[in-house]
Design a protein around this motif. Structure first.
Motif, PDB file in Angstrom:
ATOM      1  N   TYR A  43     -19.196  30.878  55.151  1.00 40.52           N
ATOM      2  CA  TYR A  43     -17.929  31.253  54.533  1.00 40.52           C
ATOM      3  C   TYR A  43     -17.110  30.031  54.125  1.00 40.52           C
ATOM      4  CZ  TYR A  43     -13.073  32.595  54.083  1.00 40.52           C
ATOM      5  OH  TYR A  43     -11.780  32.724  53.625  1.00 40.52           O
ATOM      6  N   LEU A  44     -16.987  29.038  55.013  1.00 43.49           N
ATOM      7  CA  LEU A  44     -16.143  27.880  54.692  1.00 43.49           C
ATOM      8  C   LEU A  44     -16.693  27.112  53.497  1.00 43.49           C
ATOM      9  CD1 LEU A  44     -15.053  26.437  58.172  1.00 43.49           C
ATOM     10  CD2 LEU A  44     -13.660  27.632  56.466  1.00 43.49           C
ATOM     11  N   GLU A  45     -18.006  27.034  53.380  1.00 43.45           N
ATOM     12  CA  GLU A  45     -18.600  26.369  52.216  1.00 43.45           C
ATOM     13  C   GLU A  45     -18.276  27.138  50.942  1.00 43.45           C
ATOM     14  OE1 GLU A  45     -22.987  24.883  50.575  1.00 43.45           O
ATOM     15  OE2 GLU A  45     -22.815  25.832  52.559  1.00 43.45           O
ATOM     16  N   CYS A  46     -18.355  28.466  51.008  1.00 44.20           N
ATOM     17  CA  CYS A  46     -18.031  29.300  49.846  1.00 44.20           C
ATOM     18  C   CYS A  46     -16.570  29.124  49.448  1.00 44.20           C
ATOM     19  CB  CYS A  46     -18.322  30.762  50.150  1.00 44.20           C
ATOM     20  SG  CYS A  46     -20.059  31.157  50.438  1.00 44.20           S
ATOM     21  N   ARG A  47     -15.699  29.185  50.438  1.00 37.91           N
ATOM     22  CA  ARG A  47     -14.264  29.091  50.145  1.00 37.91           C
ATOM     23  C   ARG A  47     -13.897  27.719  49.596  1.00 37.91           C
ATOM     24  NH1 ARG A  47      -9.621  31.674  50.849  1.00 37.91           N
ATOM     25  NH2 ARG A  47      -7.768  30.350  50.885  1.00 37.91           N
ATOM     26  N   ARG A  48     -14.453  26.686  50.176  1.00 43.07           N
ATOM     27  CA  ARG A  48     -14.154  25.338  49.681  1.00 43.07           C
ATOM     28  C   ARG A  48     -14.647  25.142  48.258  1.00 43.07           C
ATOM     29  NH1 ARG A  48     -15.950  22.685  55.449  1.00 43.07           N
ATOM     30  NH2 ARG A  48     -13.899  22.916  56.502  1.00 43.07           N
ATOM     31  N   ALA A  49     -15.791  25.746  47.923  1.00 41.26           N
ATOM     32  CA  ALA A  49     -16.285  25.674  46.543  1.00 41.26           C
ATOM     33  C   ALA A  49     -15.327  26.383  45.601  1.00 41.26           C
ATOM     34  CB  ALA A  49     -17.687  26.271  46.453  1.00 41.26           C
ATOM     35  N   MET A  50     -14.817  27.545  46.018  1.00 43.68           N
ATOM     36  CA  MET A  50     -13.831  28.258  45.206  1.00 43.68           C
ATOM     37  C   MET A  50     -12.574  27.411  45.030  1.00 43.68           C
ATOM     38  SD  MET A  50     -14.768  31.528  44.368  1.00 43.68           S
ATOM     39  CE  MET A  50     -13.234  32.413  44.280  1.00 43.68           C
ATOM     40  N   PHE A  80     -19.604  34.646  45.239  1.00 45.19           N
ATOM     41  CA  PHE A  80     -20.697  34.440  44.285  1.00 45.19           C
ATOM     42  C   PHE A  80     -21.212  33.004  44.313  1.00 45.19           C
ATOM     43  CE2 PHE A  80     -20.407  38.584  42.639  1.00 45.19           C
ATOM     44  CZ  PHE A  80     -21.391  38.773  41.688  1.00 45.19           C
ATOM     45  N   TYR A  81     -21.047  32.331  45.436  1.00 42.52           N
ATOM     46  CA  TYR A  81     -21.500  30.952  45.535  1.00 42.52           C
ATOM     47  C   TYR A  81     -22.931  30.928  46.067  1.00 42.52           C
ATOM     48  CZ  TYR A  81     -21.496  25.938  46.403  1.00 42.52           C
ATOM     49  OH  TYR A  81     -21.785  24.593  46.361  1.00 42.52           O
ATOM     50  N   CYS A  82     -23.819  30.324  45.293  1.00 36.53           N
ATOM     51  CA  CYS A  82     -25.243  30.219  45.630  1.00 36.53           C
ATOM     52  C   CYS A  82     -25.855  31.568  46.009  1.00 36.53           C
ATOM     53  CB  CYS A  82     -25.449  29.206  46.760  1.00 36.53           C
ATOM     54  SG  CYS A  82     -24.956  27.518  46.353  1.00 36.53           S
ATOM     55  N   PRO A  83     -25.765  32.559  45.131  1.00 33.76           N
ATOM     56  CA  PRO A  83     -26.394  33.853  45.419  1.00 33.76           C
ATOM     57  C   PRO A  83     -27.909  33.766  45.226  1.00 33.76           C
ATOM     58  CG  PRO A  83     -25.536  33.853  43.197  1.00 33.76           C
ATOM     59  CD  PRO A  83     -25.139  32.525  43.805  1.00 33.76           C
ATOM     60  N   PRO A  84     -28.651  34.827  45.554  1.00 33.48           N
ATOM     61  CA  PRO A  84     -30.086  34.831  45.261  1.00 33.48           C
ATOM     62  C   PRO A  84     -30.314  34.696  43.753  1.00 33.48           C
ATOM     63  CG  PRO A  84     -29.515  36.629  46.745  1.00 33.48           C
ATOM     64  CD  PRO A  84     -28.230  36.048  46.248  1.00 33.48           C
ATOM     65  N   VAL A 158     -33.179  26.409  40.363  1.00 32.90           N
ATOM     66  CA  VAL A 158     -32.070  27.011  41.101  1.00 32.90           C
ATOM     67  C   VAL A 158     -31.372  25.896  41.869  1.00 32.90           C
ATOM     68  CG1 VAL A 158     -31.389  28.697  42.843  1.00 32.90           C
ATOM     69  CG2 VAL A 158     -33.312  29.191  41.316  1.00 32.90           C
ATOM     70  N   GLY A 159     -30.044  25.851  41.784  1.00 30.85           N
ATOM     71  CA  GLY A 159     -29.308  24.782  42.446  1.00 30.85           C
ATOM     72  C   GLY A 159     -28.045  25.285  43.108  1.00 30.85           C
ATOM     73  N   GLU A 160     -27.152  24.371  43.412  1.00 32.92           N
ATOM     74  CA  GLU A 160     -25.894  24.721  44.056  1.00 32.92           C
ATOM     75  C   GLU A 160     -24.846  25.007  42.985  1.00 32.92           C
ATOM     76  OE1 GLU A 160     -24.658  21.795  46.849  1.00 32.92           O
ATOM     77  OE2 GLU A 160     -26.409  22.068  48.159  1.00 32.92           O
ATOM     78  N   GLY A 161     -24.304  26.196  43.041  1.00 36.52           N
ATOM     79  CA  GLY A 161     -23.304  26.586  42.057  1.00 36.52           C
ATOM     80  C   GLY A 161     -23.004  28.067  42.189  1.00 36.52           C
ATOM     81  N   HIS A 191     -25.514  28.231  39.484  1.00 35.07           N
ATOM     82  CA  HIS A 191     -26.708  28.103  40.328  1.00 35.07           C
ATOM     83  C   HIS A 191     -27.996  28.275  39.538  1.00 35.07           C
ATOM     84  CE1 HIS A 191     -27.263  32.412  40.147  1.00 35.07           C
ATOM     85  NE2 HIS A 191     -28.147  32.442  41.109  1.00 35.07           N
ATOM     86  N   MET A 192     -27.907  28.797  38.297  1.00 32.64           N
ATOM     87  CA  MET A 192     -29.067  28.906  37.430  1.00 32.64           C
ATOM     88  C   MET A 192     -28.637  28.595  35.994  1.00 32.64           C
ATOM     89  SD  MET A 192     -31.172  32.228  38.889  1.00 32.64           S
ATOM     90  CE  MET A 192     -32.653  31.779  37.985  1.00 32.64           C
ATOM     91  N   SER A 193     -29.590  28.558  35.095  1.00 36.28           N
ATOM     92  CA  SER A 193     -29.301  28.199  33.708  1.00 36.28           C
ATOM     93  C   SER A 193     -28.891  29.424  32.898  1.00 36.28           C
ATOM     94  CB  SER A 193     -30.530  27.546  33.057  1.00 36.28           C
ATOM     95  OG  SER A 193     -30.852  26.343  33.709  1.00 36.28           O
ATOM     96  N   TYR A 194     -27.779  29.301  32.190  1.00 36.51           N
ATOM     97  CA  TYR A 194     -27.269  30.388  31.364  1.00 36.51           C
ATOM     98  C   TYR A 194     -26.690  29.843  30.070  1.00 36.51           C
ATOM     99  CZ  TYR A 194     -27.873  33.514  35.274  1.00 36.51           C
ATOM    100  OH  TYR A 194     -28.437  34.253  36.281  1.00 36.51           O
ATOM    101  N   ASN A 195     -26.739  30.670  29.045  1.00 37.86           N
ATOM    102  CA  ASN A 195     -26.057  30.386  27.785  1.00 37.86           C
ATOM    103  C   ASN A 195     -24.845  31.307  27.708  1.00 37.86           C
ATOM    104  OD1 ASN A 195     -28.290  28.706  27.087  1.00 37.86           O
ATOM    105  ND2 ASN A 195     -29.397  30.509  26.366  1.00 37.86           N
ATOM    106  N   VAL A 196     -23.677  30.731  27.606  1.00 40.28           N
ATOM    107  CA  VAL A 196     -22.440  31.510  27.583  1.00 40.28           C
ATOM    108  C   VAL A 196     -21.748  31.276  26.244  1.00 40.28           C
ATOM    109  CG1 VAL A 196     -20.222  31.920  28.673  1.00 40.28           C
ATOM    110  CG2 VAL A 196     -22.204  31.340  30.076  1.00 40.28           C
ATOM    111  N   THR A 197     -21.551  32.358  25.493  1.00 36.90           N
ATOM    112  CA  THR A 197     -20.904  32.288  24.188  1.00 36.90           C
ATOM    113  C   THR A 197     -19.496  32.834  24.303  1.00 36.90           C
ATOM    114  OG1 THR A 197     -23.031  32.562  23.049  1.00 36.90           O
ATOM    115  CG2 THR A 197     -21.039  33.028  21.771  1.00 36.90           C
TER     116      THR A 197
END
Length: 329
Positions: A43-50, A80-84, A158-161, A191-197
């Motif tokens: 949880y603390l890692e998720c919150r700190r990322a947010m 939604f930090y580092c989901p599957p 897949v990475g950290e994000g 955490h993965m590759s996406y194209n966002v328009t």
């Protein structure tokens, strides 16, 4: 099979949203914990990322967590930090006419989909779009006249994000223009590759090619399918026909001068419309965004549902989805 689509509006997080969470949570928990609880960040890692990357919506995140009981797993999931990892298809393009219009197909598994159009006014910003994870979005628009949509980027890394649906929510909660959105998409880790328009009310647009292992590339591309600058995952590219779909859309943009209606209708037919429902890559819907009018429409073969941000009408529709149709082009 029949898929129940719902359109729900709630200005502030309350009983409607909490009810949706209670309904969907058992399914999302199975997905989120599929590799074991310890595979997901604490949880603390998720919150700190947010707090580091999306500080403006941390109060909203806290409010949502409290609304669902403040449990550890719920809070970690909602970050939604580092989901599957997860894969989708999708095609999206900007219509080349005078009015700003974005059209997209969402190709995914009908068994793992919210089938929900959600309109909110969280933190004073009106947003509507197609829900994922109950507060994330796979496409949407806001009251500033900004529209956004995603496609999978076609890479295995897949990475950290963050899962990209929460990034889209963050953009619509905090940005007013395509330029604003581009700055956010360039800095928030995925955490993965996406194209966002993104497309704004003044018809300014861009496509961000986001990845977990390299800086985002901000382009003026009006078309995005399921690869980035080059095809890196060859089998996925062949299966989803990403190159063929991109070429088809580029040809329509450069070789044809067609009406908005004809451009939209192309998304409801092959090669853009996929019938690979049985393997999780069928076209679940076509969305059309008109950010200057703050309007969206959801299309299926033989059906259409229109929404206006200022006069959003709740309701439900049952849409038939073939379960065992062979893959299309």
């Amino acid at each position: 099979m029949d898929v129940l689509w719902r359109a729900i509006s709630e200005d502030q997080p309350g009983p409607k949203w909490a009810g949706l969470f209670a309904e969907y949570w058992p399914h999302y928990l199975r997905w989120w914990a599929q590799e074991g609880d310890k595979a997901r960040p604490k949880y603390l890692e998720c919150r700190r990322a947010m707090e580091r990357h999306m500080p403006e919506i941390v109060p909203l995140y806290d409010q949502l967590c409290e609304l669902v009981g403040g449990g550890d797993q719920q809070a970690r999931f909602l970050s939604f930090y580092c989901p599957p990892p997860y894969l989708s298809g999708c095609s999206q393009a900007i219509w080349p006419g005078a009015q700003p219009v974005m059209v997209r197909n969402y190709d995914y598994d009908p068994h793992a989909f919210d089938s929900l159009i959600l309109r909110t006014k969280w933190q004073g910003r009106a947003v509507m779009g197609t829900s994922d994870g109950l507060w994330g979005l796979v496409d949407g628009c806001n009251d500033a006249g900004l529209a956004i949509s995603l496609t999978f980027g076609g890479r295995r890394v897949v990475g950290e994000g963050f899962g990209v649906p929460i990034i889209l929510r963050y953009v619509l909660q905090t940005c007013k223009t395509a330029e604003d959105a581009g700055e956010v998409l360039a800095r928030v880790p995925t955490h993965m590759s996406y194209n966002v328009t993104v497309l704004d009310a003044k018809r300014r647009y861009l496509t961000a090619m986001m990845a977990p292992d390299r800086p985002a590339v901000i382009t003026h591309a009006a078309v995005a399918t399921n690869h980035q600058e080059n095809v890196e995952w060859v089998s996925h590219a062949r299966f989803t026909a990403t190159v063929e779909r991109e070429r088809y859309l580029l040809q329509r943009l450069t070789l044809h001068r067609e009406t908005e209606e004809k451009f939209i209708s192309a998304f409801l037919k092959p090669p853009l419309y996929s019938t690979a429902f049985s393997v999780g890559f069928g076209t679940l819907y076509t969305a059309v965004y008109r950010p200057r009018k703050r309007e969206m429409a959801v299309h299926w073969p033989g059906a259409r549902w229109d929404f206006r941000l200022k006069d959003f009408q709740e309701g439900s529709r049952v849409i038939a989805v073939p379960e065992n149709t062979p893959q299309g082009a």
